[in-house]
Design an enzyme around this catalytic site. Sequence first.
Site, mmCIF file in Angstrom:
data_model
loop_
_atom_site.group_PDB
_atom_site.id
_atom_site.type_symbol
_atom_site.label_atom_id
_atom_site.label_comp_id
_atom_site.label_asym_id
_atom_site.label_seq_id
_atom_site.Cartn_x
_atom_site.Cartn_y
_atom_site.Cartn_z
ATOM 1 N N SER A 25 -25.702 26.873 13.600
ATOM 2 C CA SER A 25 -24.838 27.654 12.856
ATOM 3 C C SER A 25 -24.857 28.998 13.371
ATOM 4 O O SER A 25 -24.824 29.479 14.637
ATOM 5 C CB SER A 25 -24.745 27.318 11.563
ATOM 6 O OG SER A 25 -23.628 27.919 10.837
ATOM 7 N N ASP B 144 -16.532 19.061 13.039
ATOM 8 C CA ASP B 144 -16.907 20.331 12.330
ATOM 9 C C ASP B 144 -15.951 21.296 11.935
ATOM 10 O O ASP B 144 -15.060 21.586 12.621
ATOM 11 C CB ASP B 144 -18.008 21.074 13.174
ATOM 12 C CG ASP B 144 -18.582 22.285 12.551
ATOM 13 O OD1 ASP B 144 -18.257 22.619 11.341
ATOM 14 O OD2 ASP B 144 -19.558 22.822 13.151
ATOM 15 N N HIS C 84 -20.811 19.782 10.946
ATOM 16 C CA HIS C 84 -21.577 21.076 10.903
ATOM 17 C C HIS C 84 -23.116 20.731 10.782
ATOM 18 O O HIS C 84 -23.658 20.860 9.548
ATOM 19 C CB HIS C 84 -21.221 21.931 9.841
ATOM 20 C CG HIS C 84 -21.400 23.425 10.082
ATOM 21 N ND1 HIS C 84 -21.345 24.072 11.424
ATOM 22 C CD2 HIS C 84 -22.296 24.248 9.487
ATOM 23 C CE1 HIS C 84 -21.824 25.208 11.473
ATOM 24 N NE2 HIS C 84 -22.397 25.389 10.295
#
Length: 747
Positions: free
Chosen positions: A553, A640, A672
Site C-alpha cells: 500500500s 483492489d 488490497h
Amino acid sequence: MLLTFPRYGAMALAVFVLAVLVGCGDSKSKNAAQQNAAGAKAATASDSPTEKSLSSATPITENNRVTQQNAMPQPTPVGKETGLIPRELLFGNPDKAAARISPDGKHLSYLAPVDGVLNVWVGPLDEPDAAKPVTKDKKRGIRIYFWAYTNEHILYVQDVDGDEDYNVYKVDLDTLETTNLTPLKKVRAEIQEVSHRFPKEILIGLNDRNEQYHDVYRLNIESGEKELLQKNDEFAGFTSDEDYRIRFASKLTPDGGSQYYKPTGKEGDEAWEEFLTIPADDMMTTSPVGFDKSGDVMYLMDSRGRDTGALYTWNLKSDEKELVAANPQSDVGGIMVHPTENTIQGVSFTYLRTEWEFKDKEVAEDCKYLKTVADGDITVASRTLDDKQWIVAFLMDHGPVRYYHFDRPSRKERFLFSNRKALEDQPLQKMHSLVIKSRDDLNLVSYLTLPPGSDTDSDGRPEQPLPMVLNVHGGPWGRDGWGFDPEHQLYANRGYAVLSVNFRGSTGFGKGFVNAGDKEWAGKMHDDLIDAVDWAIKEKVAQADKIAIMGGSYGGYATLVGLTFTPDKFACGVDVVGPSNLVTLLKTIPPYWAPAIEMFKTRVGDHETEEGRKLLESRSPLNYVEKIEKPLLIAQGANDPRVKKSEADQIVEAMKEKDIPVTYVLFPDEGHGFARPENSLAFTAVSEAFLARFLGGRYEAIGDAFEGSKITVPTGATDVPGLPTALAEHKPSADEPDAAGEEVRPK
C-alpha cells in the site's frame, strides 16, 4: 501489556481515515491479536549467504539479462540442518487463532482451518477439544467474527475476492444454518454498534441507497428484518451509544478538520446543530471513543491544547471535562472498559512498547499476576459480560501466541493452545526497539530484526554489515510496532537485517509528528526512510550496496519512490498494491471514501486544482520511470478497491515501453493485499527468490507453493529463480463457492 480497546460501535472519523490505505486489517477491530508469542531457542545458521548472484548494484537491462539468468542462486533446503524456516509455518493458516469466550462464559470459539480454509469453531469452555466447525466458508477464510449477545449466534463479515463489499453473516449455533443478513451486491455493510442491552439486534451501516454514504439500520439478527434508524446524505460517520441512539454525526471541513453535530429532535435543515469543531491539526488525534453507562459522560481522545492525544471524560450535562490519562510521547492507544458498567479500567500508550496505566485495582492485580504465568505482552482478547472470565493471549516477538482461559475470582489460568505450535521449535529472532534521529531531529521509532548467529552479544548490532530489507508500513496513517512479524522473521531467517521505520505521518506519536507528513509523500516522509538507511550503514548494520526496499500500500508507493527518486540507494524493490500516480489514485477512490476527500486534499494534495495536481504529479513515481535502474517486483490484487489494478498496470506498461525489465505478479481473486493463504504463500515464494537473487541471501525453492493459488505473472517471470518452472507446472485452482459456503449472493 496490551489489553482491549473499547467495543463502542461507530468508528470515530479519525479512526476511519487512519485505515484508508492500510492493508488487510479490519479498521474497527482494535483488539485483534497480532501473530506473536512463545519463545524458541535461536539456532545459528550453518551456511552463509550465497555469493552466486550478480552484484545487486548492477542495473538490470536487456543487455545483461542473460548474464544474470546464468547467475541464478540455488535454493537452500529447509530443516534443522540448515536452519531454514519453511515459509508455510509463517504464512500458512494458523493452527488456531482469535480465541473468544461467549458472553455467558459457557463456550469457547476460535478460527481454525477446515479443508485449508479458516472457519469458526465452537465448543464447551471446559472441553475445548470437543469444538466443531460452525461456519462453511470454502474460499477466502473468515478473519473477522464475534459473538452475538444472544449466546446462540456467531456473526461475521465477508467480501468476495477482496472487493471489500462486505456482507454480514449470521450462524445459528443450534441449526448450524448460515444466513446472509445483508444479501446485497455492490454494497458495503458495516457494523455500527453491538450492545448487550439488545441481544437480538445490532446496528449496521448500508450504502445501498447512496453509494457514498451509509444509512444506519437497526437489524434483528434472528428475523433478518431491519428498520431505518438514520438516513444519511452528508455525513462521513456517526457515533452511537449502547441504547442505539445516534449521538453525533461527523463530516470533514474544507480545511481538513472535522465537525461533529448533535441531533436536535427537529426535522429538515434544523435536525442537527454544531457540537464539536476539531481543527485540521487535531483531526487525527481527537475523537469521541465511547460513553459511560448512563450515556451522559463521553470518553474523548483530545489533543487540542497539547501535542499527544490524551483521554478525557466529558460530562455532557454539566460540561465538565476531566483528564483521565496522558503520555508526553504517544497518543492513547487503547482503553479497557468494563463490559456492562463501562467504567474505565485501564489506558494504554505505545511508544517503543505498549504500557498500561490502570484505573481499576483488581484489574491491575490480575494483570500483575498474569505476568508470572508466561512470557510476553498480555492481551485480554475476550471477556464474559460479568467480567469474571477472560481469554488471555500472551504475545511475543519471537514465538507463537499462547492462549489461556483465566478465571478471575480464583485467579487460576488454564492453557488452551498456541496459534502456531510448529514455530516453537524454529530459530525465531528477537525484535529490537530503537529510535533513529531524522536529519531535522525528529525521533523515528524503529524496529530491527537480525539473522540467527549474526549478533552474538545480543546488542542489536551484527558482527558485520548484512544485506538489509527496509520494510515500509502502509497507511501511511498507521504505525509499526513491537511484536511477532512474519516478514521480519522470514527475511531475517534468510540472512537479512530487517528494519521497519515509523516515518513522519505515522500515527500514535502526537499530532506534531503525524502532521509533519502533510503533503510530504515522496518528500520528507521519504527523507526519513533514507535517514534510517544511512543510520543502518553508519552503524554497520547494512551493506550499502545490498539494501532492498519493500512494502504494501503506502509501503508499495514508498518502494516505487525509492527506485525512482533515490535509485542509487537501493539494490532492488518489492511493491505490493502501491499507487504509482497520486492523481489517478485520488480520482479512483471507492465511492464511500468521498466523504473523506478533504482529508486527502489536505494531507496528500488536491487533485482538483492546478497547483495541487502539479504537486501530486511531481510526487508520482510513474512520471520518473526512466530513472528505475534496479530490479523491481510488483504484486497486485485484481479487485483492489483502494489502489486499483490500473495503478500497477500503468507503471508496468511504462517500464515495458522503455525496455526496463519488471516482474509483475497478479492475483485475480485478491484485493488490497492477500487474504487467501494460498496466495500469500505463492507471493512470498516469489518475493524471497527475487530477494535472494539481488541481495544474495538464502531462499526456499518455490516448489509447490502455487498449489491452490490463482497466481499469474503477466511479465518478468524469467528474472526470478525457479519461477518459470513453477508456473509451467502450476494448474490454477478452479472457482470456489461463495464466501458463505452453500449460499450464493444474488447476481
